[in-house]
Scaffold this active site. Sequence first.
Site, short mmCIF file in Angstrom:
data_model
loop_
_atom_site.label_atom_id
_atom_site.label_comp_id
_atom_site.label_asym_id
_atom_site.label_seq_id
_atom_site.Cartn_x
_atom_site.Cartn_y
_atom_site.Cartn_z
N ARG A 68 -8.40 -10.18 -0.83
CA ARG A 68 -8.28 -11.76 -0.81
C ARG A 68 -9.47 -11.95 0.44
O ARG A 68 -9.62 -11.34 1.22
CB ARG A 68 -7.01 -12.19 -0.43
CG ARG A 68 -5.89 -12.29 -1.47
CD ARG A 68 -4.61 -12.95 -0.76
NE ARG A 68 -3.99 -11.98 0.30
CZ ARG A 68 -4.15 -12.04 1.40
NH1 ARG A 68 -4.62 -13.09 2.16
NH2 ARG A 68 -3.61 -11.06 2.20
N TYR A 196 -10.19 -10.80 -8.33
CA TYR A 196 -9.13 -9.97 -7.78
C TYR A 196 -7.95 -10.65 -7.31
O TYR A 196 -7.77 -11.51 -6.78
CB TYR A 196 -9.63 -9.46 -6.50
CG TYR A 196 -8.85 -8.47 -6.01
CD1 TYR A 196 -8.89 -6.95 -6.45
CD2 TYR A 196 -7.80 -8.58 -4.92
CE1 TYR A 196 -8.04 -6.00 -6.08
CE2 TYR A 196 -7.03 -7.79 -4.64
CZ TYR A 196 -7.09 -6.29 -5.14
OH TYR A 196 -6.28 -5.24 -4.57
N GLY A 197 -6.88 -10.01 -7.77
CA GLY A 197 -5.38 -10.34 -7.22
C GLY A 197 -5.27 -11.50 -6.74
O GLY A 197 -5.28 -12.77 -7.53
N LYS A 205 -0.17 -16.19 -4.84
CA LYS A 205 -0.54 -16.73 -3.39
C LYS A 205 -0.83 -18.27 -3.45
O LYS A 205 -0.45 -18.92 -2.54
CB LYS A 205 -1.43 -15.87 -2.60
CG LYS A 205 -0.84 -14.48 -2.28
CD LYS A 205 0.25 -14.25 -1.63
CE LYS A 205 1.26 -12.89 -1.60
NZ LYS A 205 0.45 -11.80 -1.29
N HIS A 225 6.68 -15.50 2.30
CA HIS A 225 5.97 -14.19 2.21
C HIS A 225 6.83 -13.07 2.38
O HIS A 225 6.87 -12.42 3.32
CB HIS A 225 4.84 -14.01 2.69
CG HIS A 225 3.77 -12.97 2.56
ND1 HIS A 225 2.81 -12.28 3.38
CD2 HIS A 225 3.71 -12.18 1.53
CE1 HIS A 225 2.14 -11.31 2.68
NE2 HIS A 225 2.72 -11.33 1.45
N SER A 247 0.78 -8.73 4.83
CA SER A 247 0.32 -7.97 3.65
C SER A 247 -0.09 -6.28 4.14
O SER A 247 -0.47 -6.13 5.13
CB SER A 247 -1.03 -8.29 3.39
OG SER A 247 -1.02 -9.83 2.95
N CYS A 249 2.16 -4.19 4.98
CA CYS A 249 2.93 -3.92 6.28
C CYS A 249 4.36 -3.42 5.61
O CYS A 249 5.19 -3.35 6.46
CB CYS A 249 3.06 -4.85 7.14
SG CYS A 249 1.53 -5.22 8.00
N LYS A 251 6.62 -4.35 2.65
CA LYS A 251 7.50 -5.23 2.03
C LYS A 251 8.12 -4.65 0.79
O LYS A 251 9.21 -4.52 0.63
CB LYS A 251 7.02 -6.54 1.57
CG LYS A 251 6.86 -7.54 2.75
CD LYS A 251 6.46 -9.00 2.45
CE LYS A 251 5.13 -9.02 1.68
NZ LYS A 251 3.92 -8.53 2.35
N ASN A 253 7.83 -1.42 0.05
CA ASN A 253 8.59 -0.17 0.48
C ASN A 253 9.85 -0.48 0.72
O ASN A 253 11.26 0.21 0.24
CB ASN A 253 7.66 0.59 1.58
CG ASN A 253 6.73 1.52 0.97
OD1 ASN A 253 6.85 2.64 0.59
ND2 ASN A 253 5.48 0.91 0.93
N ASP A 274 7.53 -9.30 -2.69
CA ASP A 274 6.45 -10.21 -2.04
C ASP A 274 6.61 -11.61 -1.66
O ASP A 274 6.24 -12.01 -0.61
CB ASP A 274 5.31 -10.08 -3.00
CG ASP A 274 4.02 -10.26 -2.44
OD1 ASP A 274 3.74 -10.03 -1.01
OD2 ASP A 274 3.09 -11.29 -2.67
N ASN A 364 -7.29 -0.85 -0.72
CA ASN A 364 -6.37 -1.97 -1.05
C ASN A 364 -6.39 -2.00 -2.67
O ASN A 364 -6.08 -2.82 -3.48
CB ASN A 364 -6.99 -3.20 -0.90
CG ASN A 364 -6.01 -4.61 -1.14
OD1 ASN A 364 -4.76 -4.32 -0.97
ND2 ASN A 364 -6.70 -5.67 -1.69
N ARG A 366 -4.15 -1.26 -6.11
CA ARG A 366 -2.84 -1.68 -6.46
C ARG A 366 -2.61 -1.45 -7.75
O ARG A 366 -3.31 -1.20 -8.86
CB ARG A 366 -2.97 -3.34 -6.25
CG ARG A 366 -3.45 -3.73 -5.11
CD ARG A 366 -2.44 -4.77 -4.16
NE ARG A 366 -2.83 -4.86 -3.10
CZ ARG A 366 -1.89 -5.36 -2.25
NH1 ARG A 366 -0.79 -6.04 -2.68
NH2 ARG A 366 -2.28 -5.65 -0.97
N ARG A 397 2.83 -4.69 12.05
CA ARG A 397 2.56 -3.35 12.55
C ARG A 397 2.13 -3.64 14.11
O ARG A 397 0.91 -4.18 14.32
CB ARG A 397 1.13 -3.05 11.90
CG ARG A 397 1.17 -2.50 10.52
CD ARG A 397 -0.15 -2.10 10.13
NE ARG A 397 0.26 -1.92 8.57
CZ ARG A 397 0.38 -0.78 8.14
NH1 ARG A 397 -0.07 0.42 8.91
NH2 ARG A 397 0.53 -0.48 6.82
N GLY A 491 12.78 5.54 3.80
CA GLY A 491 14.18 5.55 3.59
C GLY A 491 15.04 5.45 4.75
O GLY A 491 16.03 4.90 4.71
#
Length: 583
Positions: A68, A196-197, A205, A225, A247, A249, A251, A253, A274, A364, A366, A397, A491
Amino acid sequence: MTNRALTAWVEDVARHTRPDSVVWCDGSEVENRRLIDGMLADGTLLRLNEAKHPNSFLHRSHPSDVARTEHLTFICSDAKEEAGPNNNWMSPADARAKVWPLFGGAMKGRTMYVVPYVMGPLGSPHSKVGIEITDSPYVAISMRIMTRMGKAALDQLGDSADYVKGLHSLGDLSPERRYILHFPKAREIWSVGSGYGGNALLGKKCFALRIASVQGRDEAWMAEHMLIVGVESPEGETTYVAAAFPSACGKTNLAMLVPPPTQKGWKVWTVGDDIAWMRPGPDGRLRAVNPEAGFFGVAPGTSAKTNPNALAALSRNSIFTNVALTGDGSPWWEGLDGAVPERLTDWRGKPWTRGSGEKAAHPNSRFTAPAAQCPSISPKWEDPEGVPISAILFGGRRATTFPLVFQSFDWNHGVFVGAGTGSETTAAQSGAVGVVRRDPMAMLPFCGYDMADYFGHWLAMGKRIANPPRIFHVNWFRTGSDGRFLWPGFGDNLRVLRWVVERCRGKGEAVRTPIGWVPGEGGIDLGGLSMPAGAMRGLLRVDREEWKPEIADIRAFFAKFGARLPAEMRSQVDALERRFEGQ
Ligand code: GTP
Ligand code: SPV
Ligand code: MN
């Protein structure tokens, strides 16, 4: 098609953009095949190893178009003040005058696809229709995975004028002529110059966050978000948690977490990874739906160890963007299981050798995978009423300052915690990586109006929800003096979720600190973990010296909003500072 206003708009756009042909996407398998075959023929897609990755493809975006571009993203509200200091602004008239010409003849030699889509479960009171006009077949097939696309969307729309118009063209892909424009009042999006995305899949978004945040403000709901997960206890009770992390960081996972073997009987169910649309339900609880139907997830770091559910989700019918390619036609990225191959084709399509010192996959890069393929997908993920949210987590983070987890004192304090969140930047947006920036509620790049008003909206929503979620902050990224992460993460984050669930149920051991409630000794089950001595103390520490500059930074950030900042936010910083002084 009887929707006259819609056909008129499509004709108007076609007259200006001059495509060779116009295709209304129905979302069918046959249509999907045809688009894919066309892209295989012209090199836009490469087929992956069919035996190992059935019906899956690699796409390489232009090397200057890999994330982005926030500096080219604008909110075109009537008044600059409405967009706030958090957004770039152009007046609607200036924006249209400047960018409409870039669409002139832009689709010559290309096909124009009209992509109808629904964000949210079909027929749900939470869901909304969008129409994206695009000259990128990659966008069209990606939208088919990421949204409910095609005939179903036109059926839901009928003759209604209630849809978000999105106009997208690849243009010449030059960053010089790249604009991502949002017209909140007209509920319209124009995107040119990027494939892109988040710049090009306009349902994500642009609609589901930037335009929807404005709709949410106007209609008393929230577009966030956030991932959504169900945490099921050994007794079979499921608690739903929504979490906002910036982004790249964590989510995806957390949304697909697999509990470690020692956490017997616990299960985690994925509702979304997301975006969350949330509104108070008739039961007085905050109800959330995932407006998306797929995952556009960060590839690097995804492995059988960190996220086996993501690997299963992307095992077939998936599109990969800017990953590396192995000799046998499999996708590859840094952090994937197994030995690093000696030779690869890198994300640009160039030969790569181990030891070259370069990344083979773009940081980045994906995967685009259907949500229904995720083994942990929740049985309630398409529930039209949404799931009841018991806890909201904010996070980022942060190498220092922020403990592993803390709970806010109440809703308003929680809103302040979210508003004050900062995070180190990642590769998900162009620009420097690893610099702490304030990113309130992980929405800094996605809030379609002044964030001070957005904080006000959060405060107001708290009053509308009879039984509001409890609000927490988490940080998986605190480091020790050796620079390594203190917390194992992934986990093992279930251990933190368990404390969150207990706190929602009025249990769970906690100690009061100036920033909020932190788990007491024994509050978090560490059974089966081998952590260095003192690591847990380091993880939970709330250090006055670290918080001094943090508070100053929050104040400086808040100051940018001037008189628009809700008084409550200023009293919350003052109260935080006083609590430290009173220590
Ligand atoms: P967007 O799709 O950009 O909104 O991002 P996301 O928040 O879904 O990010 P994602 O889950 O894909 O996380 C990406 C990065 O975070 C990867 O580098 C992961 O390895 C890392 N990550 C995720 N969870 C953890 C964790 O618990 N601990 C650590 N140390 N890293 C994590
Ligand atoms: C993010 O950057 O937060 C993403 C990827 O989820 S994108 O769709 O490109 O915005
Ligand atoms: Mn995101």
